[in-house]
Design an enzyme around this catalytic site. Structure first.
Site, PDB file in Angstrom:
ATOM      1  CD  GLN A 128      -1.509  -0.010   3.629  1.00 47.82           C
ATOM      2  OE1 GLN A 128      -2.226   0.552   3.495  1.00 47.82           O
ATOM      3  NE2 GLN A 128      -1.131  -0.852   4.909  1.00 47.82           N
ATOM      4  N   GLY A 129       0.607   2.236  -0.783  1.00 45.09           N
ATOM      5  CA  GLY A 129       1.418   3.392  -0.998  1.00 45.09           C
ATOM      6  C   GLY A 129       0.323   4.705  -0.434  1.00 45.09           C
ATOM      7  CB  SER A 131       2.978   6.977   4.855  1.00 45.49           C
ATOM      8  OG  SER A 131       2.085   6.623   5.777  1.00 45.49           O
ATOM      9  CB  SER A 163       5.216  -2.794   4.754  1.00 43.23           C
ATOM     10  OG  SER A 163       3.863  -2.791   4.610  1.00 43.23           O
ATOM     11  CD  GLU A 246      -4.545  -1.001   8.098  1.00 44.27           C
ATOM     12  OE1 GLU A 246      -3.656  -1.458   8.478  1.00 44.27           O
ATOM     13  OE2 GLU A 246      -4.684   0.149   8.135  1.00 44.27           O
ATOM     14  CG  ASN A 370      -0.276   5.315  21.203  1.00 41.64           C
ATOM     15  OD1 ASN A 370      -0.552   4.510  20.159  1.00 41.64           O
ATOM     16  ND2 ASN A 370       0.011   4.589  22.404  1.00 41.64           N
TER      17      ASN A 370
END
Lengths: 392, 351
Positions: A128-129, A131, A163, A246, A370
């Site tokens: 996946q692209g 960021s 990734s 996800e 977070n």
């Protein structure tokens, strides 16, 4: 409210457990228990295809596309038995859990026919692209550009933290297709073949010495005009829908990986005497409780029928597991003592627990830090005023 | 597997919550706090009008024969209103009699307890002198012990029912930090008692019911502390903005919600595990009690901090939640105690 499984579901458990355990004991024993997504990659791809050959690669999908139309309970059972058998991390998890469901939900019939069989068969691996260097927490601040040139999209820019891009076949890319647009508007969701002259993949070495993530550069990279999901400018809606996937059943498989890590800490603590320390015992108990609550939180989240309603269990799940696992890494080092500081061999390579300590620092960052999670929980879950947007 | 409330459970939750929100008002609670910490007319209408005091009693004994999930639903709603009710001791006692009482004891006591004609409590004693039909002992820290009519005393593996009205029973109600559930010292001096024929079963039933009820109550406390603080944060303006728009404030509320969602999973995991006789039921109870009590305390403490000065006053209800949360942490074993039990289980040392 009921936690137990029916007799038919238990029979399904026996069936998948027998199949998985046989493969892990025999034909695929060499990749049993591998949790990372980089080791023995060719064998891992063969494993994806073995799953597919027996219709175990994407059991939640409709039968028409290679799945089994499995019920929620069956998917839960399969995820548990998969991990119990020690089957390795799914190198095509992005294809099976993100790309596939997105295409099923938003794609055309032609796109389903073009892409789903390869994902189901384990022959096309996806990454996946999202960021970019300037689109981290501010994910909508996409600079990568896409323009339609004749019957092709032409893409220029850079993605980061992609990734597994170094061995994937396909990438989905969110790119800015409307000149001058800002934020979530004017984005388009494209599916591109990675193996082409306009795409360059450069691995990023990370804190533990390994390279699971990449920078991916696009210089006049191309894909056919019909490679978009949804309509031009509608990419943000598709991307957000995808992020919701996800939090699906795959979380249960992820939890079984956590189970293995906690079990290893418990084993070491008993062996080296750390388990006699009352404070370590308290932290082991907290870890065990946290992991159990994660499981029942996931079951609550999966059991609900109104998927459109804002659900507290789903909204808080990311920060919960990420924080839990980061704490687990710190507990691992306290249990190991000084032995945890020494690599096993001559290379800068770490065993399960020291690696957990190092790697888990990214858990509280990727997929929304977070701090971003807390903003979202407060704004979407509790209805508090939104963060003011700057214009710098 | 279906880990959501059934329609009937949703209805019970809505009904009990609506009843308590309307009836267990701050004003009435404060009146009870000034007396013995028990709102008798609220308890009477809880038993008679709502009919939910018989959750743990089979229908043939005059109850409604529901399970631990429903028990938790009621306790959660009671916690959310810090209602001055004897629910904890009542639920423990009723389930203990069902599990370990004789036919005669069930006939004599259950309908009276369920109808609210008498109030029940449960006590624990380390030492006792047993002279056949009479018993002498001192039991400390008995919730609502000074208000109860029937007290079950648990020792080692034996349990006795004691009619509190007899002169051989003295009860000293203590000024207790949590005035919505005051503690008492109960002394028996050659008191007439009836032993429950199956003591271990009665004690186990009381214990699991108590731990689950406290966990669920803690969940209700925590959720209500969050909800009230969220509401306040949207109204209160400082520096020209609602204080709930500041990140330092929002993030603390978010942290409360993260814990509460886990506490909710803990309570209903434990409840289902008990209802389904799951092998992990005790693990779930230890987990739920320790996690939920700490969550309630964290949320109630944040409630005070995030309300600022008004949260520190007697007038505001924040201290009711804070004190209830603190008392739940101590009742029936501290968080450390229950986590040590979990540690022993997972380290394979469990007895």
């Amino acid at each position: 409210m009921k936690l137990g499984f029916s007799l038919a579901e238990e029979a399904f458990r026996d069936e998948c457990a027998a199949w998985l355990q046989d493969r892990m004991a025999n034909a695929f024993a060499d990749i049993r228990g591998i949790a990372n997504l980089t080791e023995k990659i060719e064998r891992r791809k063969e494993w994806e295809q073995e799953l597919a050959a027996h219709r175990w690669s994407c059991i939640g999908w409709p039968e028409q596309w290679g799945g089994r139309g499995a019920s929620l309970a069956e998917q839960v059972i399969f995820a548990e038995e998969y991990a119990r058998a020690g089957a390795p991390g799914r190198v095509n998890h992005i294809g099976v859990e993100l790309a596939g469901p997105t295409i099923l939900a938003f794609g055309t019939e032609e796109q389903k026919a073009k892409f789903l069989p390869g994902i189901a068969a384990g022959t096309s691996i996806w990454c996946q692209g999202y960021s970019e260097p300037n689109a981290g927490s501010d994910l909508a601040n996409v600079r990568t550009k896409a323009r339609l040139e004749g019957d092709q999209w032409v893409v220029n820019g850079q993605k980061v933290w992609t990734s597994l891009a170094h061995y994937s076949d396909w990438i989905f890319v969110v790119a800015r297709s409307e000149e001058g647009s800002k934020g979530p508007k004017g984005l388009t969701f494209l599916m591109m073949k990675l193996d082409q002259p306009g795409i360059d993949v450069v691995p990023i070495r990370q804190i533990n010495g390994e390279a699971e993530f990449n920078e991916t550069f696009f210089a006049d990279a191309r894909c056919p005009a019909d490679s978009l999901i949804g309509t031009p400018g509608d990419g943000w809606r598709v991307a957000m829908g995808l992020l919701a996937f996800e939090r699906g059943v795959s979380t249960l498989g992820q939890q079984m990986g956590f189970r293995n890590e906690l079990d290893e800490i418990i084993r070491v603590a008993r062996e080296n005497g750390a388990a006699r320390d009352p404070l370590i015992r308290q932290r082991i108990a907290k870890a065990e409780i946290g992991l159990r609550l994660m499981r029942y939180g996931a079951l609550r989240m999966l059991s609900r029928t109104d998927l459109s309603a804002i659900d507290g269990a789903a909204l808080t799940y990311k920060i919960q597991w990420a924080t839990w696992r980061r704490d687990l890494g710190e507990l691992a080092m306290d249990v190991l003592g000084q032995a945890g500081e020494i690599a096993e061999g001559d290379a800068y390579e770490w065993g399960m627990l020291p690696n957990l300590f190092l790697y888990s620092r990214c858990d509280t960052i990727y997929g929304g830090t977070n701090q971003i999670q807390r903003n979202q929980i407060a704004e979407r879950g509790l209805g508090l005023p939104r963060e003011p947007r700057g214009d710098v | 597997m279906d880990f959501v409330f059934t329609d009937e459970q949703v209805m019970i939750a809505d009904t009990v919550s609506a009843f308590l929100v309307e009836s267990a008002t701050s004003e009435r609670t404060r009146a009870a706090m000034a007396a013995d910490g028990l709102d008798r007319s609220l308890w009477a209408s809880f038993c008679e009008d709502l009919g939910l005091a018989g959750i743990g009693v089979p229908e043939e004994s005059g109850g409604v024969g529901l399970g631990m999930v429903e028990q938790a639903i009621v306790a959660e709603a009671a916690g959310a209103t810090v209602a001055p009710l004897p629910l904890l001791g009542h639920a423990m006692l009723v389930r203990a009699i069902v599990a370990g009482g004789s036919h005669e004891q069930k006939d004599t006591w259950l309908s009276r307890l369920v109808s609210g004609r008498i109030v029940g409590a449960v006590a624990r004693a380390e030492h006792w002198q047993d002279k056949g039909s009479s018993l002498s002992l001192v039991a400390d820290f008995v919730p609502h012990g000074a208000s109860a009519d029937l007290i079950m005393v648990c020792g080692e593996a034996r349990a006795w029912l004691v009619d509190a009205a007899q002169p051989q029973v003295t009860r000293i109600g203590h000024v207790t930090m949590d005035q919505t559930r005051p503690l008492a010292t109960v002394t028996l001096t050659e008191a007439r008692v009836e032993e429950l024929p199956d003591g271990p079963a009665a004690i186990a039933a009381a214990e699991v019911t108590g731990l689950l009820s406290l966990s669920a109550e803690a969940l209700g406390v925590a959720q209500e502390a969050l909800d009230r603080t969220v509401a306040y944060s949207k109204e209160r303006i400082q520096f020209g903005r609602p204080i709930g728009s500041f990140q330092a404030y929002k993030h603390r509320l978010a942290d409360m919600m993260v814990l509460i969602e886990q506490a909710r999973s803990a309570v209903y995991w434990a409840a289902c595990a008990l209802d389904e006789n799951d092998a992990d039921a005790w693990l779930a109870l230890h987990a739920a009690k320790s996690f939920c009590a700490d969550t309630a305390f964290m949320c109630a403490a944040n409630m005070i901090q995030l309300h600022g000065g008004i949260g520190f006053t007697w007038e505001h209800d924040a201290h009711l939640f804070f004190k209830r949360a603190r008392s739940i942490q101590t009742l029936m074993g501290s968080g450390n105690h229950h986590r040590e039990k979990v540690a022993a289980m997972v380290l394979g040392e469990a007895a």
